[in-house]
Design a protein around this motif. Structure first.
Motif, PDB file in Angstrom:
ATOM      1  N   LYS A 219       9.260   3.484   1.859  1.00 26.52           N
ATOM      2  CA  LYS A 219      10.085   2.382   1.357  1.00 26.52           C
ATOM      3  C   LYS A 219      10.079   2.477  -0.172  1.00 26.52           C
ATOM      4  CE  LYS A 219       9.912  -2.574   1.017  1.00 26.52           C
ATOM      5  NZ  LYS A 219       9.032  -3.704   1.064  1.00 26.52           N
ATOM      6  N   ALA A 220      11.241   2.320  -0.801  1.00 25.20           N
ATOM      7  CA  ALA A 220      11.312   2.440  -2.261  1.00 25.20           C
ATOM      8  C   ALA A 220      11.328   1.068  -2.926  1.00 25.20           C
ATOM      9  CB  ALA A 220      12.567   3.207  -2.649  1.00 25.20           C
ATOM     10  N   VAL A 221      10.610   0.954  -4.059  1.00 25.65           N
ATOM     11  CA  VAL A 221      10.683  -0.273  -4.862  1.00 25.65           C
ATOM     12  C   VAL A 221      10.916   0.101  -6.330  1.00 25.65           C
ATOM     13  CG1 VAL A 221       9.183  -1.638  -3.334  1.00 25.65           C
ATOM     14  CG2 VAL A 221       8.155  -0.388  -5.254  1.00 25.65           C
ATOM     15  N   GLY A 228       2.646  -5.238  -7.540  1.00 23.43           N
ATOM     16  CA  GLY A 228       2.481  -6.468  -6.774  1.00 23.43           C
ATOM     17  C   GLY A 228       2.808  -6.349  -5.298  1.00 23.43           C
ATOM     18  N   VAL A 229       3.117  -5.132  -4.819  1.00 29.20           N
ATOM     19  CA  VAL A 229       3.490  -5.020  -3.403  1.00 29.20           C
ATOM     20  C   VAL A 229       2.266  -5.255  -2.508  1.00 29.20           C
ATOM     21  CG1 VAL A 229       5.459  -3.463  -3.761  1.00 29.20           C
ATOM     22  CG2 VAL A 229       3.181  -2.498  -3.308  1.00 29.20           C
ATOM     23  N   ASP A 230       2.542  -5.776  -1.309  1.00 30.39           N
ATOM     24  CA  ASP A 230       1.481  -5.975  -0.318  1.00 30.39           C
ATOM     25  C   ASP A 230       1.048  -4.622   0.205  1.00 30.39           C
ATOM     26  OD1 ASP A 230       0.439  -8.459   0.391  1.00 30.39           O
ATOM     27  OD2 ASP A 230       2.460  -9.110   1.010  1.00 30.39           O
ATOM     28  N   LEU A 251      -2.153  -7.112  -8.733  1.00 29.43           N
ATOM     29  CA  LEU A 251      -2.629  -6.196  -7.686  1.00 29.43           C
ATOM     30  C   LEU A 251      -3.066  -6.916  -6.411  1.00 29.43           C
ATOM     31  CD1 LEU A 251      -4.803  -3.708  -9.808  1.00 29.43           C
ATOM     32  CD2 LEU A 251      -2.507  -3.301  -8.880  1.00 29.43           C
ATOM     33  N   LYS A 252      -2.621  -6.372  -5.256  1.00 23.24           N
ATOM     34  CA  LYS A 252      -3.067  -6.919  -3.970  1.00 23.24           C
ATOM     35  C   LYS A 252      -3.919  -5.892  -3.212  1.00 23.24           C
ATOM     36  CE  LYS A 252       0.588 -10.294  -3.305  1.00 23.24           C
ATOM     37  NZ  LYS A 252       1.734  -9.876  -4.118  1.00 23.24           N
TER      38      LYS A 252
END
Ligand SMILES: NC(=O)C1=CN([C@@H]2O[C@H](COP(=O)(O)OP(=O)(O)OC[C@H]3O[C@@H](n4cnc5c(N)ncnc54)[C@H](O)[C@@H]3O)[C@@H](O)[C@H]2O)C=CC1
Ligand SMILES: CC(C)CC(=O)C(=O)O
Length: 367
Positions: A219-221, A228-230, A251-252
């Motif tokens: 998946k691209a962000v 900040g991605v889960d 950060l997660k």
């Protein structure tokens, strides 16, 4: 920057400025410490905003190589070169030939290889002028591009970090956010995809992102959103300084494990992520696969032997975690302790590298 003050503070041995007007070469070679052997570290070509920034980068990266080579168990010291220029526009044959002659002039105190902005083809040109270059083409009996080896080492180290954080080293089903999908991270993503991890990727190069999406179902962000991605694991594989005051609060991830050099903007950021309970696999321990691979050329390259040593990055990361627990310190400090203990032990029995002493390079001469 007051150069001698800085060099004294971190105990650098040598800093060289290499200029060749005809080819446009402007190179800075930094040699940090040769207690364990000749300084081995890559050549980075980058468009620095100032000469000061280039000097700082060379010095910081060279010191990192001292620690990386020591922690990896190599009989090599630390050095690095930066060439000021745009790797897409400013390269030419004469530039790398001139650079090769400067390296030859050091008579074995420094050995180079690839880094960001330089390629196997560039190393092959340098090889026309000096034997003190690695990462040259397999046609010369050498190891070629170090990136797949670096990626494999990061994969092994990431498994060790996962074991520490989650109790199992399986990456199946883990969500892994990868920053930068260049030479190293492309191969890292392949290993992770094969093990069944779910990938989230970003890069400023859209084609690199597209390739990861198509080949690994990633998946691209956007580049600013990666922190900040889960996710379970964050893998920084672009440039340094990305663990900092701005990114840490986002950060997660429970684990940070990636290939980039100098990930912590400042040491205090290593303390902060430690206090947050994030398992950090120190950059120079986990990303040593490339240097282990090219260093094997000095013995006459043997891929099987090199890969065996790269596999041990898993054990090296475990050693770092053990020291961190033993001494109640963050992992970045534990890595320094691992490297410094080895250097200090060897310092007692040998001093600066001598080309005419008995050393691995003397075995290479007969090649
Ligand atoms: N190539 C190797 O064998 C080794 C590399 N390293 C380190 O690993 C890192 C990656 O190295 P390579 O893959 O060789 O370099 P590379 O230049 O092939 O890949 C870096 C990627 O990061 C991307 N990038 C740059 N800035 C970005 C940003 N702000 N956000 C997202 N993506 C960004 C670039 O577009 C590129 O695709 C570097 O820090 C390098 O020093 C460390 C040890 C060995
Ligand atoms: C051969 C290179 C991959 C060595 C180096 O410069 C590094 O590990 O950063």
């Amino acid at each position: 920057m007051e150069l001698f003050k800085y060099m004294e503070k971190y105990d650098y041995e040598q800093l060289l400025f290499c200029q060749d007007k005809e080819s446009g070469l402007k190179a800075i070679i930094a040699i940090h410490d040769t207690t364990l052997g000749p300084a081995l570290g890559g050549t980075r070509m980058w468009m620095y905003n100032s000469e000061e920034e280039a000097i700082e980068d060379a010095l910081r990266l060279a010191r990192g190589m001292t620690y990386k080579n020591a922690a990896a168990g190599l009989n090599l010291g630390g050095g690095k070169t930066v060439i000021i220029g745009d790797p897409r526009k400013d390269k030419n044959e004469a530039m790398f030939r001139a650079f090769g002659r400067f390296i030859q002039g050091l008579n074995g105190r420094y050995i180079t290889a690839e880094d960001v902005g330089t390629t196997v083809a560039d190393m092959d040109i340098i090889y026309q002028e000096t034997d003190y270059v690695t990462g040259i083409s397999p046609e010369f009996g050498s190891s070629g591009n170090p990136s797949p080896a670096t990626a494999y080492g990061v994969y092994r180290g990431m498994k060790a970090a996962a074991k520490e954080a989650f109790g199992s080293d399986s990456l199946e089903g883990k969500v892994i956010a990868v920053q930068g999908v260049g030479n190293v991270a492309y191969h890292l993503c392949r290993h992770l995809h094969e093990e069944g991890a779910q990938l989230i990727v970003t890069d400023i190069n859209k084609e690199a992102v597209q390739r990861a999406v198509e080949e690994f179902g990633a998946k691209a962000v956007d580049p600013n959103d990666i922190y900040g991605v889960d996710c379970d694991i964050f893998a920084p594989c672009a440039l340094g300084g990305i663990i900092n005051d701005q990114t840490i609060p986002q950060l997660k991830a429970k684990v940070i494990a990636g290939s980039a050099n100098n990930q912590l903007k400042e040491p205090k950021h290593g303390d902060i992520i430690h206090e947050m309970g994030i398992v950090y696999a120190p950059d120079y321990v986990i990303n040593a696969g490339g240097v282990i691979n090219v260093a094997d050329e000095l013995y006459g390259y043997n891929r099987e032997r090199a890969m065996k040593k790269i596999e041990q990055i898993y054990d090296n990361i475990e050693k770092v975690f053990a020291i961190a627990k033993r001494d109640s310190i963050p992992t970045y400090k534990a890595a320094d302790r691992l490297a410094e203990e080895r250097i200090e032990t060897m310092r007692k029995s040998r001093s600066q590298f001598l080309q005419n002493g008995h050393h691995i390079l003397s075995r290479r001469r007969g090649r």
